[in-house]
Scaffold this active site. Structure first.
Site, PDB file in Angstrom:
ATOM      1  N   GLU A   1      73.535  73.301  35.494  1.00 50.83           N
ATOM      2  CA  GLU A   1      74.618  73.964  34.757  1.00 50.83           C
ATOM      3  C   GLU A   1      73.927  74.793  33.691  1.00 50.83           C
ATOM      4  O   GLU A   1      73.381  74.263  32.731  1.00 50.83           O
ATOM      5  CB  GLU A   1      75.565  72.920  34.167  1.00 50.83           C
ATOM      6  CG  GLU A   1      76.945  73.473  33.830  1.00 50.83           C
ATOM      7  CD  GLU A   1      77.001  74.042  32.422  1.00 50.83           C
ATOM      8  OE1 GLU A   1      76.899  75.284  32.294  1.00 50.83           O
ATOM      9  OE2 GLU A   1      77.147  73.258  31.480  1.00 50.83           O
TER      10      GLU A   1
ATOM     11  N   LYS B   1      67.238  61.961  29.599  1.00 49.48           N
ATOM     12  CA  LYS B   1      66.378  62.574  28.595  1.00 49.48           C
ATOM     13  C   LYS B   1      67.262  63.512  27.792  1.00 49.48           C
ATOM     14  O   LYS B   1      67.573  64.618  28.210  1.00 49.48           O
ATOM     15  CB  LYS B   1      65.225  63.344  29.260  1.00 49.48           C
ATOM     16  CG  LYS B   1      63.980  63.496  28.362  1.00 49.48           C
ATOM     17  CD  LYS B   1      64.187  64.271  27.077  1.00 49.48           C
ATOM     18  CE  LYS B   1      64.334  65.755  27.320  1.00 49.48           C
ATOM     19  NZ  LYS B   1      64.458  66.515  25.993  1.00 49.48           N
TER      20      LYS B   1
ATOM     21  N   CYS C   1      78.306  77.347  26.477  1.00 46.52           N
ATOM     22  CA  CYS C   1      77.799  78.162  27.585  1.00 46.52           C
ATOM     23  C   CYS C   1      78.899  79.000  28.225  1.00 46.52           C
ATOM     24  O   CYS C   1      78.620  80.054  28.804  1.00 46.52           O
ATOM     25  CB  CYS C   1      77.146  77.268  28.638  1.00 46.52           C
ATOM     26  SG  CYS C   1      78.184  75.902  29.211  1.00 46.52           S
TER      27      CYS C   1
ATOM     28  N   GLU D   1      72.777  86.013  27.116  1.00 43.23           N
ATOM     29  CA  GLU D   1      73.492  84.952  26.400  1.00 43.23           C
ATOM     30  C   GLU D   1      72.928  84.826  24.983  1.00 43.23           C
ATOM     31  O   GLU D   1      71.732  84.605  24.800  1.00 43.23           O
ATOM     32  CB  GLU D   1      73.347  83.622  27.141  1.00 43.23           C
ATOM     33  CG  GLU D   1      74.148  82.503  26.521  1.00 43.23           C
ATOM     34  CD  GLU D   1      74.089  81.233  27.353  1.00 43.23           C
ATOM     35  OE1 GLU D   1      75.142  80.600  27.538  1.00 43.23           O
ATOM     36  OE2 GLU D   1      72.988  80.878  27.812  1.00 43.23           O
TER      37      GLU D   1
END
Length: 472
Positions: free
Chosen positions: A245, A170, A279, A379
């Site tokens: 992750e 997906k 990331c 983040e």
């Protein structure tokens, strides 16, 4: 604009179960460039059934033969380099030069690495009077993000296939065109029907249906920590394995005696890479008080050299962020940084001059950032660098380890031994020492809230294996 229909299920394109569609928007000019079907639970169920039907034969295929299939997939991806790069540029906004080198070059190399590993990994080993078998875990549900649309697909699909698993993918709704090209490459490579399947759609609908489907044995997800918690909770209900992750807030620690200009230049380049949408980006730069203002000035000068430009121009180094929502998120953090007392050295929340149309963010550097500020803790996922000051090495270590994340990091010192000694004390999954280069065979993954499990190399392969021991 092009209209795409169908899901890749059981080795062919099939009509979607529902009539819903999602628009694909070029972030540079906000034009709709395509539509793709928005899959639902019925589409996911069909894909999982196809993957389960293909599992017995694929898992019984000799590993060397699985490697040959992956080599063919590598060749198919390589043959479409320009088309894939142009597609990434159109739907993600990545500068075309970076798209060619990284968005396409890296996944081609990663696929090649798993083609070789499938043929060389010891799927059986002798331990005392036992034979230990490393067997495929089963059907994998792979949910991938938009920031590295092809690499994140390959980082899950290639090791899963090498292990003998079958896959339902997906992909992110912002970058489905790259995923469709990957499916086309799978077909061109001649992989058996049902070994790889793909359903496009929204995360809360298709993604959730995939994560909770009883026919999925492992869910591999890359994305935000908040959504990762939800995926883990759904998977836990069925006691299925997960690989997550997630986010990062990586620190670049510049110790006294390091090559400061080089360390700063590399740091700024890392934050501007992919418009800051990485990331593991080094979004916090830690500098000793003695050279702090020098580092801030160097960072501001380096950031100013990243001029937002047309992503299709080979000279462009900084493109837009992926979407309007992402721009609003990043700009919101910039405003919060100012409100909390950080010193805005360059950049800011306003759109770059002449770039009012599109999802553009100015390359931004903050100074006088303290460890408790929002921009030092959360983040941002945009071209924003926070520069923090420290007085002692222990303070630097506390700052480096002082966030909920632990994905990446870097250390610069006068020599490798000093830098490595500091790196060993950092609570993070990967650390670059004095500018160490990325290694696609090294394990990639995080500590703390940056995730569970590892990708890349042999450690990525073993995520998709389970063990069985035979006693003699």
């Amino acid at each position: 604009m092009s209209n795409h229909d169908g899901m890749y299920i059981g080795g062919s394109w099939r009509p979607a179960a529902g009539r819903g569609v999602t628009d694909v928007v070029n972030p540079a000019d906000e034009q709709v460039i395509a539509t793709v079907p928005a899959g639902d639970g019925e589409d996911v169920d069909a894909a999982v059934r196809a993957a389960r039907a293909a599992l017995p034969a694929w898992s019984a295929t000799a590993p060397a033969r699985r490697g040959e299939h992956l080599a063919a997939l590598r060749d198919a991806l390589d043959a479409r380099r320009e088309e894939i790069a142009a597609t990434v540029t159109a739907e993600l906004g990545s500068p075309i030069g970076f798209a060619r080198r990284v968005h396409v070059g890296l996944p081609v190399a990663v696929t090649a690495s798993y083609a070789e590993l499938a043929a060389t990994y010891a799927f059986e080993e002798r331990v005392g009077n036992s034979t230990v078998l490393h067997e495929p875990v089963g059907v994998v549900g792979a949910i991938t993000p938009w920031n590295y649309p092809l690499h994140q697909i390959v980082a899950k699909v290639a090791p899963a296939l090498a292990a003998g698993c079958t896959v339902v993918l997906k992909p992110a709704e912002d970058t489905p065109l790259t995923a469709r090209l990957f499916a086309a490459c799978v077909a061109e490579a001649g992989l058996p029907a049902g070994v790889f399947n793909m359903v496009t759609g929204l995360g809360p609908v298709a993604g959730r249906a995939l994560a909770e489907h009883p026919g999925v044995d492992l869910v591999s997800f890359t994305g935000s920590t908040a959504v990762g918690r939800q995926v883990g909770a759904v998977a836990a209900g069925a006691v299925k394995r997960v690989a997550l992750e997630l986010g990062g807030k990586s620190a670049n620690v510049i110790l006294p005696g390091a090559d400061l200009p080089k360390a700063v230049t590399v740091n700024v380049a890392d934050v501007m890479r992919n418009a800051g949408q990485s990331c593991n980006a080094l979004t916090r730069m830690l500098v000793h008080a003695d050279r702090y203002e020098e580092a801030v000035a160097l960072a501001a000068e380096a950031a100013a050299s990243y001029v937002p430009g047309d992503p299709a121009d080979p000279e462009t180094r900084l493109g837009p962020v992926v979407s309007r929502a992402q721009r609003e998120r990043v700009v919101g953090y910039i405003r919060k940084g100012v409100a909390e007392g950080a010193r805005l050295v360059t950049g800011g929340p306003e759109a770059p001059e002449g770039r009012e149309k599109g999802h553009w963010v100015r390359p931004t550097v903050f100074a006088d950032v303290t460890g408790d500020m929002t921009i030092a803790q959360e983040e941002i996922f945009g071209p924003v660098l926070s520069v923090l000051r420290y007085e002692t090495e222990e303070e630097a270590l506390a700052l480096a380890n002082g966030t909920p994340y632990g994905l990446g990091g870097a250390v610069w010192a006068a020599d490798d031994a000093t830098a490595a000694a500091f790196a060993r004390r950092m609570d993070t999954g990967q650390v670059d020492v004095n500018g160490g280069r990325f290694n696609l065979l090294a394990p990639f993954g995080g500590h703390k809230q940056s995730g569970v499990g590892r990708e890349m190399g042999v450690h990525g392969l073993t995520e998709y294996l389970q063990t069985k021991s035979l006693q003699f």
